[in-house]
Design an enzyme around this catalytic site. Structure first.
Site, PDB file in Angstrom:
ATOM      1  N   CYS A   1       0.816  -1.212   0.000  1.00 21.52           N
ATOM      2  CA  CYS A   1       0.000   0.000   0.000  1.00 21.52           C
ATOM      3  C   CYS A   1       0.853   1.266   0.000  1.00 21.52           C
ATOM      4  O   CYS A   1       1.706   1.435   0.875  1.00 21.52           O
ATOM      5  CB  CYS A   1      -0.896  -0.013   1.235  1.00 21.52           C
ATOM      6  SG  CYS A   1      -1.832   1.510   1.478  1.00 21.52           S
TER       7      CYS A   1
ATOM      8  N   TYR B   1      -5.439   6.463  -8.875  1.00 25.55           N
ATOM      9  CA  TYR B   1      -6.635   5.711  -8.511  1.00 25.55           C
ATOM     10  C   TYR B   1      -7.866   6.259  -9.235  1.00 25.55           C
ATOM     11  O   TYR B   1      -8.745   5.494  -9.652  1.00 25.55           O
ATOM     12  CB  TYR B   1      -6.854   5.768  -6.995  1.00 25.55           C
ATOM     13  CG  TYR B   1      -5.894   4.913  -6.223  1.00 25.55           C
ATOM     14  CD1 TYR B   1      -6.222   3.614  -5.853  1.00 25.55           C
ATOM     15  CD2 TYR B   1      -4.645   5.401  -5.852  1.00 25.55           C
ATOM     16  CE1 TYR B   1      -5.337   2.816  -5.132  1.00 25.55           C
ATOM     17  CE2 TYR B   1      -3.751   4.619  -5.140  1.00 25.55           C
ATOM     18  CZ  TYR B   1      -4.098   3.327  -4.780  1.00 25.55           C
ATOM     19  OH  TYR B   1      -3.218   2.542  -4.087  1.00 25.55           O
TER      20      TYR B   1
END
Length: 340
Positions: free
Chosen positions: A44, A175
């Site tokens: 992440c 994203y």
């Protein structure tokens, strides 16, 4: 689990647990060595920030770290890397359990990084932008000798401004492109991303770091996106105008940081690729993880010393990672170097 919503632009759920851990304990959680556990995944980018800052500041002993596995389901990140599939300190299999210990009705994202109070087993905060700043500002009594000032007072306004632009168009921009639910939403995110990368390249053409002559919080935040760019975002998220390796200034800048102790030695490319390509089944339904890209270039000379500055200013680099926290060599460019 679905990440892409038809016809809609991607919006990140930012309803974080914002309780802070402070030197004076004014919000009920004082800084206390060993009391808290930083839960991360090396996959992440948001957690990657906390891993890097913790290491640069030398907080490994004061703030122990738990590393979740690279994949998760709709319920939670899991501790499948640990013996028996349980975190040895918290005694839980899923990070979800620590969120429910904080709030039995918790209905928001089970995200990393999360800081868990070991005494209660409950998450204190998952507010990732604040976590790294508080490590710099509130945990100073436990910084290592020679630790860098990643958020210097005289530079904070500039750092904050850079961070805001980088977050909107780059960190979250990839994203917004990858999870776009329409061609229009994708195109808007795609264009904003590469326009911002162009501006950042112009800024970095004459400056070794984003703000000032040393590494700051701004460099940490940009790095965690750049280091994932060719491995994930270029193909998986359709951010394919150019690879990082085709953007000379940013590629040299990223290599400079990667080769700086505390940056590249925290990066696990295997975990990164497994997470994105296995978890995002609506984007990659086969679950096939790409074999590439070739990582050898990360260790090539970058030449950015000629711009002046030094990563740690008057301070010193951190020592080698503790063996228990070292990334497996096979997951890094050093594996390629060892075979050469």
């Amino acid at each position: 689990m679905s990440y892409v919503h038809d016809g809609a632009a991607y919006e990140r759920d930012s309803r974080y647990l914002t309780t802070r851990i402070t030197a004076d304990g004014r919000e009920g959680h004082p800084v206390e060595p060993g009391r808290y556990r930083l839960v991360v995944s090396r996959a992440c980018p948001w957690a990657g920030r906390a891993v890097i800052v913790r290491r640069l500041l030398g907080l490994e002993r004061a703030l122990p770290m738990a590393v979740a596995g690279p994949v998760h389901d709709e319920r939670s990140w899991t501790f499948d890397l640990d013996p028996g599939g349980r975190d040895p300190v918290l005694g839980i299999e899923r990070l979800r359990d620590a969120y429910l210990a904080r709030d039995p009705g918790y209905d928001r994202g089970i995200t990393v990084p999360a800081v868990v109070d070991v005494t209660t087993g409950a998450v204190v905060t998952n507010d990732f932008p604040a976590i790294t700043l508080d490590l710099s500002l509130e945990w100073t009594a436990h910084h290592r000798p020679g630790a860098p000032d990643l958020y210097p007072a005289e530079r904070r306004a500039e750092i904050d401004a850079v961070n805001a632009e980088v977050y909107e168009d780059v960190n979250n921009g990839v994203y917004r492109a990858g999870f776009a639910g329409s061609q229009t939403a994708y195109r808007e995110a795609y264009e904003a991303l590469f326009e911002r990368l162009g501006r950042l390249a112009e800024r970095l053409a004459g400056s070794r770091y984003l703000v000032g002559d040393t590494v700051t919080e701004a460099d940490v935040r940009l790095f965690t996106t750049l280091v994932r760019f060719d491995a994930v975002y270029h193909g998986h998220f359709k951010c394919n105008a150019r690879k990082l390796t085709e953007m000379p200034v940013l590629w040299a800048y990223a290599r400079d940081l990667f080769q700086t102790p505390g940056f590249g030695d925290t990066v696990d490319f295997v975990h990164i690729k497994r997470h994105y390509y296995e978890v995002h089944a609506d984007i990659n339904p086969t679950g096939i993880v790409p074999a590439g890209p070739d990582l050898a270039g990360w260790l090539t000379p970058h030449g950015r010393e000629a711009l002046g500055g030094s990563p740690f200013g008057d301070g010193t680099p951190p020592g080698p990672p503790e063996p228990s926290e070292a990334v497996p060599v096979a997951h890094t460019p050093w594996a390629t170097a060892a075979r050469a």
